[in-house]
Design an enzyme around this catalytic site. Structure first.
Site, PDB file in Angstrom:
ATOM      1  N   CYS A 185     -53.134  -1.218 -17.926  1.00 43.80           N
ATOM      2  CA  CYS A 185     -54.247  -1.079 -18.554  1.00 43.80           C
ATOM      3  C   CYS A 185     -55.299  -1.851 -17.945  1.00 43.80           C
ATOM      4  CB  CYS A 185     -53.834  -1.116 -20.084  1.00 43.80           C
ATOM      5  SG  CYS A 185     -53.531  -2.987 -20.501  1.00 43.80           S
TER       6      CYS A 185
ATOM      7  N   GLU B 197     -22.694  -1.676 -18.485  1.00 43.49           N
ATOM      8  CA  GLU B 197     -23.182  -3.081 -18.338  1.00 43.49           C
ATOM      9  C   GLU B 197     -22.192  -4.118 -18.209  1.00 43.49           C
ATOM     10  OE1 GLU B 197     -25.146  -6.335 -17.580  1.00 43.49           O
ATOM     11  OE2 GLU B 197     -26.241  -4.383 -17.641  1.00 43.49           O
TER      12      GLU B 197
ATOM     13  N   CYS C   3     -49.325   2.184 -18.424  1.00 40.14           N
ATOM     14  CA  CYS C   3     -48.871   1.202 -19.257  1.00 40.14           C
ATOM     15  C   CYS C   3     -47.443   0.911 -19.054  1.00 40.14           C
ATOM     16  CB  CYS C   3     -48.670   1.752 -20.858  1.00 40.14           C
ATOM     17  SG  CYS C   3     -48.044   0.869 -21.983  1.00 40.14           S
TER      18      CYS C   3
ATOM     19  N   CYS D  27     -48.954  -7.534 -21.497  1.00 40.87           N
ATOM     20  CA  CYS D  27     -48.890  -7.916 -20.135  1.00 40.87           C
ATOM     21  C   CYS D  27     -50.093  -7.627 -19.446  1.00 40.87           C
ATOM     22  CB  CYS D  27     -47.692  -7.316 -19.500  1.00 40.87           C
ATOM     23  SG  CYS D  27     -47.762  -5.292 -19.438  1.00 40.87           S
TER      24      CYS D  27
ATOM     25  N   GLY E 168     -56.277  -0.800 -30.197  1.00 35.26           N
ATOM     26  CA  GLY E 168     -56.444  -0.976 -28.717  1.00 35.26           C
ATOM     27  C   GLY E 168     -55.158  -0.644 -28.051  1.00 35.26           C
ATOM     28  N   ARG E 169     -54.682  -1.566 -27.122  1.00 38.88           N
ATOM     29  CA  ARG E 169     -53.673  -1.700 -26.229  1.00 38.88           C
ATOM     30  C   ARG E 169     -52.332  -1.042 -27.129  1.00 38.88           C
ATOM     31  NH1 ARG E 169     -54.468  -7.409 -23.608  1.00 38.88           N
ATOM     32  NH2 ARG E 169     -55.383  -7.712 -25.869  1.00 38.88           N
TER      33      ARG E 169
ATOM     34  N   ALA F 272     -34.818  -0.473 -16.422  1.00 41.22           N
ATOM     35  CA  ALA F 272     -34.643   0.601 -15.902  1.00 41.22           C
ATOM     36  C   ALA F 272     -33.662   1.590 -16.425  1.00 41.22           C
ATOM     37  CB  ALA F 272     -34.717   0.568 -14.458  1.00 41.22           C
TER      38      ALA F 272
ATOM     39  N   GLN G 139     -68.798   5.857 -27.578  1.00 37.27           N
ATOM     40  CA  GLN G 139     -69.168   4.393 -27.480  1.00 37.27           C
ATOM     41  C   GLN G 139     -70.355   4.473 -26.500  1.00 37.27           C
ATOM     42  OE1 GLN G 139     -67.403   0.749 -25.361  1.00 37.27           O
ATOM     43  NE2 GLN G 139     -67.221  -0.038 -27.383  1.00 37.27           N
TER      44      GLN G 139
ATOM     45  N   TYR H 291     -72.560  -6.743 -22.118  1.00 38.59           N
ATOM     46  CA  TYR H 291     -73.231  -5.619 -21.496  1.00 38.59           C
ATOM     47  C   TYR H 291     -74.283  -5.772 -21.862  1.00 38.59           C
ATOM     48  CZ  TYR H 291     -68.567  -3.958 -19.976  1.00 38.59           C
ATOM     49  OH  TYR H 291     -67.300  -3.740 -19.517  1.00 38.59           O
TER      50      TYR H 291
END
Length: 674
Positions: free
Chosen positions: A350, A414, A363, A346, A319-320, A395, A103, A174
C-alpha cells in the site's frame, strides 16, 4: 451485536451515514493516465462499499492539473470532462448503500517536477519542502484567488457527479496545510501572519464552496492535529483552527497528523500501537460542536468501539484496515471478528511499492487489493478435487484456504507442531507482533473450512503418492544460508532464526553477520535483552530490504540503543573469540566477541518437486520453496496458484472462464447493511 456504537447511524451536515465507519483517502495509482476514473478503481471502491463501510472518501482528487499533482496517476476533477467517470464511481458505491465524497487536493510544494509535468511547484512562500528539498515559487494574490476558485469548481463538479459532499485536504503538508502552518507560510499579507491570517486560505475555500453549492452540500475538512515538525502546527493551535473552521461552515473535521518530513506519523510502521493518535481528535472534539473523525492505525473492532464510547470521536476512519479486508464492517456487524483479515501495518504493497515505486496499490495480506476487477470472488469448483498442500506457512495456508473455500477437499501437511512457518519467528523482534495476525487469520480460516491438517508429519514422495491427490502444492519454505567461511561450524556460531526461535542462547558480546532486515531486527532483539551487539554488513547500507518509512524509524532506534554497525565489511574467518573481516580496501580487522549470529539470507527447501514429477504427479511450487522473498509474495503466490488450479479444474478447456459463486456476500446480507 457486540459493537453497537459502531453501527449507529450518523450525520455530517445534511448527509446521513449508515454507520460510524469511514474509509479515508488513500492513494491507489489506479486512475488512468489522464487522471480519469478507471474500471479497476470502480471495482476497488465498490468492494469496500459492498463490505459495509458507511462513508468512503476517495483518494486525493486534483483541482489543478498537472501543477497540483502529488502522484503520477492522480485522480482528477479539474474539468467537466471528468464528471461522467466520477459519476460511474458514485453509482457503484451508492448501489451498495455507502456514501462517498471526493478529497479535493492540491500538492503545493510537496511534489516533484516529474509529477507536475515539469512545472515548478507553488507554495505560500518560497521555502523548500524539508523532505523533497524542491524550491517552490511563491504564489501571487491573483494566483491564490485562482486556486481557491479551482477548489470551488471542483466541489461544484463533484456535486454534479452525484457525490454526497466533499473533503478538503488540509493535512499532511500539502498546499492547504502549507498556508495553515507557520513552518511553511511566511507571508506578510492577508494570507499570512498569525493563526487567523494563515487560516484565510482554507476558510475562504470552505465558505465559497458552501455558498456555491447552496449550503446543502457537506464539507469535511481534514487537517493535522499535530505536524510533528519543528515550528509546525501543534495541538494547541490545531484547536484554535478547529473553531475557525467550524465558524467558516465546515460540517465535520477529520483529524490526522504529520507531513512528509514526519512521514512515520502519517503512515506509522508496525511498532506503533493501535489508535495512538486518537488523542488529537479527542482534544479537538472538546472545542467544537460538529462531528470529528479520528484516524490512524485502528485495526480491532473493540478499539474502534471504545473510541466512540469514550467520546474521543464521532466517526472512525479505518484506512489500511479496509485495504486488508474490505468486509471488515460487515464481519464486525455479524460478530465474526475471527474472520477479519487484519492489516499488519507492514506498509509494503500500500505504501512502499505504490509511493516509492509508483506501482498500483497492493496488500500483503489481501492479494486481491487493487485487482478486484480480475478477482471478483473465488471460483467455485463444481467438480471437487483433492489437493494436498505440503507446508503450513503463509503461502501454504493461503493456497489451502482458497482451494477449500472453492469447495475442494484439501489436506495440509506440516512437519512442525504448529502452523505459521517463518512468521512465528518473524513476529519475535520488538514491534513485530502484528505480523502474527496474518497467520492467525489463515489458520482460523482453514480450520473452519475443514482442511485436513496433519501436524508433526514429514512428507515424503512415497507418502504423498499414496494420498490419491489431483495436485500437490509444495510450500516447504526456506532455510538459512550457511556460508563457506572458515570456523562457521564452531559451537559459538548460530543463525538469526535459531536466536529468534529460542533455540540458542547468546550473551556477552555478539556479532551479527548480515545487516539486512532480519539481521538488524535480531540485533535489536538481543540489545533489548542487555547484550552488546555489533552488526557487520558486506554492502554499503543497512536494512536495505526494509520498507523505507519503517527503515527510517528502525535505524534511528538502533542508533539510540547504541548498536554498532559497520558496512562494507566481509567476514573472512570466525574464531572462538572473534571474527576477522576485510574492508573494501582488503584490509583485515579484528572484532572480538563471544557469539556469532549468521543472517546471510535464505535458500529454498524444495526436494519434493522433482521426486513427485518423476512419479508422474502434478505439482505446483509456491512461496519460499520457489524463491525466498517477503510475506506479501508468499500469500499472493498461494492465492494465485490456488486460483489457477481451481479455474483449470473447473473449466479445463476454457482457461479464461470460470464459474463464480459468492462465498460471503450472498443476497440476504444486503438488507442488513441498509
Amino acid at each position: 451485536m457486540k459493537y453497537p456504537r459502531l453501527f449507529e447511524k450518523g450525520s455530517i451536515g445534511t448527509m446521513t451515514i449508515r454507520n460510524r465507519t469511514v474509509m479515508p483517502a488513500m492513494g491507489t495509482n489506479l486512475a488512468n493516465e489522464t487522471g480519469g476514473v478507471s474500471q479497476a478503481m470502480v471495482h476497488y471502491y465498490r468492494a469496500r462499499a459492498k463490505g459495509g463501510v458507511g462513508l468512503i472518501i476517495t483518494e486525493l482528487v486534483s483541482v489543478d492539473s498537472p501543477g497540483g499533482y502529488a502522484i503520477p496517476k492522480q485522480l482528477d476533477l479539474h474539468s467537466n470532462a471528468f464528471i461522467a467517470g466520477h459519476n460511474e464511481l458514485v453509482e457503484a458505491v451508492h448501489e451498495h448503500g455507502a456514501k462517498i465524497v471526493p478529497q479535493l487536493h492540491h500538492a503545493g510544494r510537496q511534489t516533484t517536477t516529474e509529477n507536475t509535468r515539469g512545472l515548478q511547484p507553488v507554495a505560500p512562500s518560497a521555502i523548500p519542502d524539508p523532505y523533497l528539498q524542491i524550491i517552490p515559487r511563491e504564489l501571487t494574490l491573483s494566483e491564490i484567488e485562482d486556486i481557491i476558485d479551482k477548489f470551488v469548481q471542483g466541489a461544484i463538479r463533484a456535486q454534479k457527479a452525484g457525490y454526497d459532499g466533499v473533503e478538503i485536504h488540509g493535512a499532511h503538508g500539502y498546499l492547504v496545510a502549507q498556508f495553515m502552518s507557520p513552518s511553511s507560510n511566511r507571508r506578510t499579507d492577508m494570507y499570512g501572519g498569525d493563526t487567523a491570517g494563515r487560516m484565510g486560505f482554507p476558510t475562504e475555500i470552505v465558505r465559497r464552496i458552501k455558498k456555491e453549492t447552496k449550503g446543502n452540500f457537506p464539507v469535511i475538512f481534514r487537517y493535522s492535529g499535530d505536524e510533528f515538525i519543528q515550528g509546525g502546527i501543534n495541538l494547541e493551535e490545531a484547536k484554535l483552527m478547529a473553531k475557525i473552521l467550524e465558524e467558516a461552515g465546515a460540517d465535520a473535521l477529520h483529524i490526522s497528523s504529520g507531513t512528509y518530513a514526519s512521514m512515520h506519523t502519517i503512515l506509522e510502521p508496525m511498532n506503533y500501537p493501535e489508535a495512538w493518535r486518537a488523542y488529537l481528535a479527542e482534544q479537538i472534539k472538546k472545542v467544537v460542536g460538529i462531528p470529528v473523525i479520528t484516524v490512524g492505525n485502528i485495526r480491532s473492532p473493540q478499539v474502534a468501539e471504545n473510541l466512540l464510547n469514550e467520546e474521543k470521536a464521532d466517526f472512525i476512519a479505518l484506512g489500511r484496515t479496509l485495504i486488508a479486508d474490505p468486509e471488515w464492517p460487515l464481519k464486525v456487524m455479524l460478530d465474526r471478528d475471527e474472520d477479519i483479515r487484519k492489516c499488519i501495518t507492514c506498509n509494503l504493497g500500500c505504501i512502499s511499492e505504490r509511493v516509492f515505486k509508483n506501482l498500483h496499490i497492493r496488500c500483503t495480506v489481501n492479494p486481491v487489493a487493487g485487482r478486484e476487477i480480475e478477482y471478483p470472488s473465488i471460483p467455485f469448483s463444481y467438480n471437487s478435487k483433492h489437493f494436498v498442500v505440503v507446508g503450513g506457512g503463509p503461502a501454504g495456508m493461503e493456497a489451502a484456504r482458497v482451494l477449500a473455500e472453492a469447495g475442494n477437499k484439501v489436506s495440509l501437511i506440516e512437519r512442525e507442531s504448529e502452523l505459521g512457518g517463518q512468521i512465528r519467528i518473524a513476529a519475535v523482534p520488538p514491534g513485530k507482533d502484528k505480523i502474527r495476525w496474518s497467520i492467525e487469520y489463515l489458520e482460523t480460516q482453514i480450520r473452519s473450512l475443514g482442511v485436513d491438517i496433519q501436524l508433526k508429519t514429514e512428507a515424503t514422495a512415497e507418502i504423498l503418492q499414496g494420498m490419491d491427490a489431483d495436485c500437490f502444492v509444495i510450500a516447504t519454505g526456506a532455510a538459512p544460508i550457511i556460508p563457506s567461511i572458515k570456523g562457521v561450524n564452531s559451537p559459538n556460531v548460530t543463525t538469526a532464526w535459531e536466536i529468534l526461535a529460542g533455540q540458542y542462547e547468546a550473551g556477552g558480546k555478539v556479532i551479527v553477520v548480515g545487516g539486512g532486515s532480519v539481521g538488524c531486527e535480531t540485533a535489536l532483539y538481543l540489545r533489548l535483552k542487555g547484550i552488546e551487539v555489533t552488526v557487520l554488513e558486506m554492502e554499503e547500507t543497512l536494512a536495505d530490504d526494509m520498507e523505507p518509512i519503517t527503515r527510517t524509524v528502525f535505524l534511528e532506534e538502533m542508533g539510540n540503543l547504541q548498536i554498532q554497525a559497520f558496512t562494507g565489511y566481509k567476514v573472512q574467518r570466525i574464531e572462538i573469540n572473534g571474527v576477522v573481516v576485510l574492508d573494501k580496501n582488503w584490509r583485515e580487522h579484528w572484532f572480538p566477541c563471544d557469539h556469532v549470529v549468521l543472517s546471510m539470507g535464505a535458500g529454498p527447501i524444495n526436494h519434493l518437486e522433482d521426486q513427485l514429477k518423476q512419479k508422474g504427479l502434478k505439482v505446483a511450487v509456491i512461496g519460499d520453496a520457489k524463491k525466498p522473498r517477503k510475506l506479501r509474495e508468499a500469500i499472493s503466490e498461494g492465492f494465485m496458484a490456488a486460483h489457477e488450479l481451481i479455474k483449470n479444474a473447473t473449466y479445463p478447456n476454457l482457461r479464461h472462464q470460470f464459474a463464480v459463486e459468492e462465498v460471503f456476500h450472498r443476497g440476504e446480507y444486503r438488507s442488513i447493511l441498509q
